[in-house]
Each structure stands twice: as C-alpha cells, then as structure tokens.
Write a protein that holds these residues in place. Structure first.
Motif, mmCIF file in Angstrom:
data_model
loop_
_atom_site.group_PDB
_atom_site.id
_atom_site.type_symbol
_atom_site.label_atom_id
_atom_site.label_comp_id
_atom_site.label_asym_id
_atom_site.label_seq_id
_atom_site.Cartn_x
_atom_site.Cartn_y
_atom_site.Cartn_z
ATOM 1 N N LEU A 66 37.946 32.767 33.766
ATOM 2 C CA LEU A 66 38.095 34.097 34.333
ATOM 3 C C LEU A 66 39.267 34.846 33.724
ATOM 4 O O LEU A 66 39.173 36.055 33.452
ATOM 5 C CB LEU A 66 38.297 33.974 35.858
ATOM 6 N N ILE A 67 40.380 34.150 33.482
ATOM 7 C CA ILE A 67 41.599 34.812 33.027
ATOM 8 C C ILE A 67 41.778 34.745 31.514
ATOM 9 O O ILE A 67 42.740 35.308 30.980
ATOM 10 C CB ILE A 67 42.845 34.189 33.697
ATOM 11 N N GLY A 68 40.873 34.081 30.804
ATOM 12 C CA GLY A 68 41.067 33.847 29.382
ATOM 13 C C GLY A 68 40.924 35.070 28.506
ATOM 14 O O GLY A 68 41.549 35.165 27.455
ATOM 15 N N ILE B 117 37.882 39.221 33.225
ATOM 16 C CA ILE B 117 38.523 39.645 34.466
ATOM 17 C C ILE B 117 37.760 40.823 35.064
ATOM 18 O O ILE B 117 37.524 40.884 36.274
ATOM 19 C CB ILE B 117 39.996 40.025 34.209
ATOM 20 N N ILE B 118 37.347 41.747 34.209
ATOM 21 C CA ILE B 118 36.576 42.901 34.670
ATOM 22 C C ILE B 118 35.239 42.445 35.237
ATOM 23 O O ILE B 118 34.814 42.873 36.318
ATOM 24 C CB ILE B 118 36.358 43.898 33.517
ATOM 25 N N SER C 18 35.653 40.544 38.576
ATOM 26 C CA SER C 18 35.945 41.431 39.704
ATOM 27 C C SER C 18 34.712 42.211 40.130
ATOM 28 O O SER C 18 34.420 42.344 41.314
ATOM 29 C CB SER C 18 37.075 42.398 39.313
ATOM 30 N N ARG C 19 33.958 42.725 39.159
ATOM 31 C CA ARG C 19 32.787 43.546 39.474
ATOM 32 C C ARG C 19 31.638 42.701 40.026
ATOM 33 O O ARG C 19 30.906 43.129 40.929
ATOM 34 C CB ARG C 19 32.338 44.286 38.211
ATOM 35 N N ALA C 20 31.473 41.482 39.490
ATOM 36 C CA ALA C 20 30.331 40.642 39.882
ATOM 37 C C ALA C 20 30.648 39.713 41.044
ATOM 38 O O ALA C 20 29.754 39.039 41.557
ATOM 39 C CB ALA C 20 29.865 39.814 38.683
ATOM 40 N N GLY C 21 31.921 39.647 41.451
ATOM 41 C CA GLY C 21 32.288 38.725 42.514
ATOM 42 C C GLY C 21 32.280 37.279 42.070
ATOM 43 O O GLY C 21 31.974 36.367 42.843
ATOM 44 N N LEU C 22 32.636 37.050 40.806
ATOM 45 C CA LEU C 22 32.651 35.702 40.233
ATOM 46 C C LEU C 22 34.066 35.150 40.231
ATOM 47 O O LEU C 22 35.019 35.873 39.916
ATOM 48 C CB LEU C 22 32.104 35.729 38.805
ATOM 49 N N GLY C 23 34.213 33.863 40.554
ATOM 50 C CA GLY C 23 35.516 33.231 40.611
ATOM 51 C C GLY C 23 35.824 32.387 39.390
ATOM 52 O O GLY C 23 35.008 32.263 38.469
ATOM 53 N N PHE C 24 36.995 31.792 39.400
ATOM 54 C CA PHE C 24 37.453 30.955 38.292
ATOM 55 C C PHE C 24 36.482 29.811 38.024
ATOM 56 O O PHE C 24 36.119 29.528 36.877
ATOM 57 C CB PHE C 24 38.843 30.405 38.621
ATOM 58 N N PRO D 189 36.986 48.344 26.709
ATOM 59 C CA PRO D 189 36.294 49.527 27.212
ATOM 60 C C PRO D 189 34.778 49.342 27.265
ATOM 61 O O PRO D 189 34.104 49.924 28.129
ATOM 62 C CB PRO D 189 36.685 50.633 26.225
ATOM 63 N N TYR D 190 34.250 48.532 26.349
ATOM 64 C CA TYR D 190 32.801 48.289 26.374
ATOM 65 C C TYR D 190 32.391 47.619 27.686
ATOM 66 O O TYR D 190 31.441 48.053 28.357
ATOM 67 C CB TYR D 190 32.391 47.414 25.189
ATOM 68 N N VAL D 191 33.104 46.558 28.072
ATOM 69 C CA VAL D 191 32.759 45.840 29.307
ATOM 70 C C VAL D 191 33.054 46.691 30.537
ATOM 71 O O VAL D 191 32.308 46.657 31.521
ATOM 72 C CB VAL D 191 33.497 44.486 29.375
ATOM 73 N N ALA D 192 34.138 47.462 30.481
ATOM 74 C CA ALA D 192 34.456 48.342 31.610
ATOM 75 C C ALA D 192 33.327 49.338 31.855
ATOM 76 O O ALA D 192 33.087 49.761 32.988
ATOM 77 C CB ALA D 192 35.766 49.084 31.352
#
Length: 433
Positions: free
Chosen positions: A156-158, A163-164, A167-173, A339-342
C-alpha cells in the motif's frame, strides 16, 4: 454536461498537458488548476476540505507525511549507507553481484517505506560506491530506480499510486500484500536476469578498487546505534499497525502519523532535522490534483464517462481488466503515474465501486490499474516520481541520464513485466476465481 462541467474539463485538460510538458513546476500548475476550479464555481470550500468523494484525500496526504518524517529520523542513523557498503562487501567488489544486492535492498526498502524516499537515500550512496570502484554509476542507478518501482508495487505504501488506489477502493496493507506481492516476487527474479542482459555483461571488475572497498568499515557509518534501535522498533510497530488493520481498524494514515510522533519523541532531534526530508512540494501537488479531479467528480464528468464505459463493458470484465493493465502501462509511461491514477481511480470506483465484497472479476480492475500504473512508470524518465528524482541526482553529480537513454532500457523492463502480469491477472481473477 453543464457549462461549468465543460469549463472544469477544460481546466483539468490544460493543467494535465502543462504538467506532462514539464515546462513549469508541476506543483504550481496543480495549485493554479485547483484555484481555477474554485474560480469557475466547479467546487466550493467545504467540498474541497471535507468531502470524502470530491475533496482532498487526507488519508493519502497524512500517510505520506508520516512516512516521510519516520524516514527523516531514520536517515540520521546512517543505516542506509551501512546497507550499501554491506552490499558491496558481500559482493566482494564484483560489480554485477553488487548490482543485484543493491537492487534487492532497494526493492525491499521501497515496499516498506516508499520508492521515492528509498531512491533519495540509496542513490547518493551508490554514486559513492561506484566512484570507489571506478564504475559508471548510470547502470546501477537505472537498475535501482526500476527495482524501486517494481518493489513498491507490492504494498500500500510502496508507491504513491497505490496509496491513492487503496484510499479510493477501501483496500488495506494486507490486501496489497496478498494480491500483488506474489507477482512482484516473480517480477523481481526476472528483473535480476534482465539486469544481466541489459547492463551486467558490460560491467568490469577491478581488483585494486575492490580491495579498497573491502577495507571500509561499514559499522562506522552508523552514527547513532541507540537511535537506530529506537526508530527501528517504531518502524516495526508501524508496519504491524498496517498489517493488523483488519483487527484494529486504524487507518494507515493514522498509524503513520502516530509512528511519526513516536519517532520524533524517541529521537529527541530538532524539528528542522527530520522536517527537511518532508517533500512539501509533493504533498501540495497531491492536494491540488485531488481538488481538480474532485471537481470533475462533483460536476458529474467522471460519472458520465463511467456510465459510458459500463455500457460498453457490460459483464466482460476480463478484456476490461487486461485493457486497463496495458492501457495504464502505456499512459503511465507517457505521463507521471500519480496524476494518471488520481484521474482513473474515481473512474474505476464509478465502474465497480469499493473493492471490499466485490467478486474477483470486478476486483481485478483495481489490481490491473495498480499493476499497470506502477510498472508502466518504468517506461520513461517521467513515468514515475522516483525516476525524476534519480535522473536529477545523477545530473547534479555529473552523470546525466537523457530521456531516451532511460527509455531505451525502461521500455524493455516495462514490456517484460506487463507481459508477465497478463497471465497472472487472467488466471488469478478469472480462471481460478
């Protein structure tokens, strides 16, 4: 669409093109684009700061900030210099062995910290080692930054795009570990082979210089062993907090902030020491970007596009997932994958909704987006933020890496890794689901 929606789309497209051109500072462009959205009435103050759907994603901002502070404290210990010298000595000065160890260290560190922070720490040490061994540092820097993008895909943090998406999909580490870490391990093994084909065969061993590196005392690079132990414990607790999210229900952003506070507390360092590693421009860039994308969501632009795609896709999620995988790889090579993923994350959210509870076929769209964007970032020098950081460091140290020199190798690595992801996505989410 309304006139305001068309104006919002025009503002976003203009800002996007200017960001891609790299003629102006991308943070300035993102903030000006956000201001323009407010000026045309596309979004309001309470929607910017308090709306989960159309405002700034504070989970992303504070997760990045917390991890940057932790790494800023950890950097004071000298542990990253220790790891680099340790790798060179374990390789006994053999260039390709050293490359492999540095690649693996970078990949693992990128998964546990983030790829931008990792290359900021590893690249200067690599330059020092290559100078000691009389080696061209460019192949090492290229291998490291590409391994950082591959390794960062696993968690998630890599990688900031993860991270985006999380947060948007409700997915955890743990979700990222379970779904992406297995294929990342395979990709890293293949990448080591690619390193030999692309660079390793041309590296030359120099016994005299290797002996000089062997005489270095790696332990002397550790400036503060007590601080290393303290911050190391904090980092382990933070990672445990990420892993146990399903039990504690603590958001990763909160865990990172608490960890940052604990690291500051146990270190006793003055604030300017650890805050200098916080990439304020990156955080502001994210904020401006979220406001622009949120404006499109608020005006219904993303919803209309999602409805059009839903009508086209129907229940054919397999071609949609594979198309998103390949398309994301191509577009992330042309533009920065952040920006693409955002932009794409709200679209996928409109298509299938949050990932929790979705059948594997629909959930595959989220993982295809992550794989395509993260790995596609390797294609060009502007495909990922880590690439921009490394090429900048190389240029400042007298080893410029041109756009096309990077791309010559990046396209090969991207093509191979994406091709390997195709059967993974097809088998895991459609054949074995």
């Amino acid at each position: 669409m309304s006139l305001t929606a068309w104006l919002a789309l025009l503002v976003f497209a203009t800002a996007y093109v200017v960001i891609v051109s790299e003629k102006f500072n991308r943070t300035l462009v993102a903030l000006l684009g956000a201001a323009a959205m407010v000026a045309i009435g596309s979004v309001r103050g309470h929607e910017i700061f308090f709306s989960e759907e159309t405002g700034i994603d504070w989970n992303v901002i504070f997760l990045l900030f917390g991890m940057m502070v932790i790494v800023g404290v950890l950097r004071q210990t000298g542990v990253f210099e220790f790891l680099a010298i340790w790798a060179a000595q374990r390789a006994r000065g053999r260039p390709f062995r050293m490359m492999v160890l540095l690649v693996l260290i970078t990949a693992v560190a990128s998964a546990l910290l983030d790829n931008v922070t990792t290359v900021l720490l590893i690249a200067p040490v690599t330059l020092l080692l290559c100078d000691r061994l009389a080696l061209d540092p460019v192949p090492f820097l290229l291998a490291e930054v590409m391994s950082s993008n591959i390794g960062g895909t696993a968690t998630l943090i890599g990688d900031p795009p993860n991270i985006i998406i999380g947060s948007r999909a409700g997915l955890g580490f743990n979700d990222f570990l379970v779904h992406l870490a297995p294929i990342v391990v395979v990709l890293l093994a293949v990448f080591v082979g690619l390193c030999w084909l692309l660079w390793g065969r041309r590296l030359r061993y120099n016994a005299e210089h290797a002996e000089a590196v062997m005489r270095l005392e790696a332990r002397e690079t550790i400036h503060d062993r007590k601080l290393l132990v303290r911050v190391g414990i904090v980092l382990v607790v933070v990672l445990l907090g990420f892993v146990t999210h399903s039990i504690t229900h603590l958001e990763p952003s909160l865990v990172a902030l608490l960890g940052a506070g604990a690291a500051i507390l146990v270190s006793g360092l003055p604030h300017h020491t650890y805050l200098e590693d916080v990439e304020w421009e990156t955080l502001l860039f994210f904020a401006g970007l979220f406001i622009m994308v949120g404006s499109l969501v608020h005006q219904g632009v993303i919803g209309e596009l999602a409805e059009t795609l839903t009508d086209s896709i129907g229940d054919n999620y397999a071609p949609a997932a594979l198309g998103l995988l390949g398309g994301s790889a191509v577009l992330s090579g042309i533009v920065d994958n952040i920006p693409y993923v955002a932009t794409m994350a709200p679209l996928v959210h409109e298509l299938v909704g949050p990932a929790a509870g979705l059948p594997p076929q629909q959930q595959s769209l989220w993982w295809s987006l992550a794989l395509g964007a993260d790995l596609g970032g390797n294609a060009t020098a502007i495909g990922a933020s880590a690439n921009v950081v490394v090429t900048g460091i190389a240029k400042r140290n007298g080893h410029p890496i041109s756009f096309w020199h990077f791309t010559k190798y990046g396209l090969v690595v991207t093509a191979v890794t994406i091709v390997l992801c195709v059967p993974y996505v097809a088998l895991r989410y459609f054949v074995w689901a």
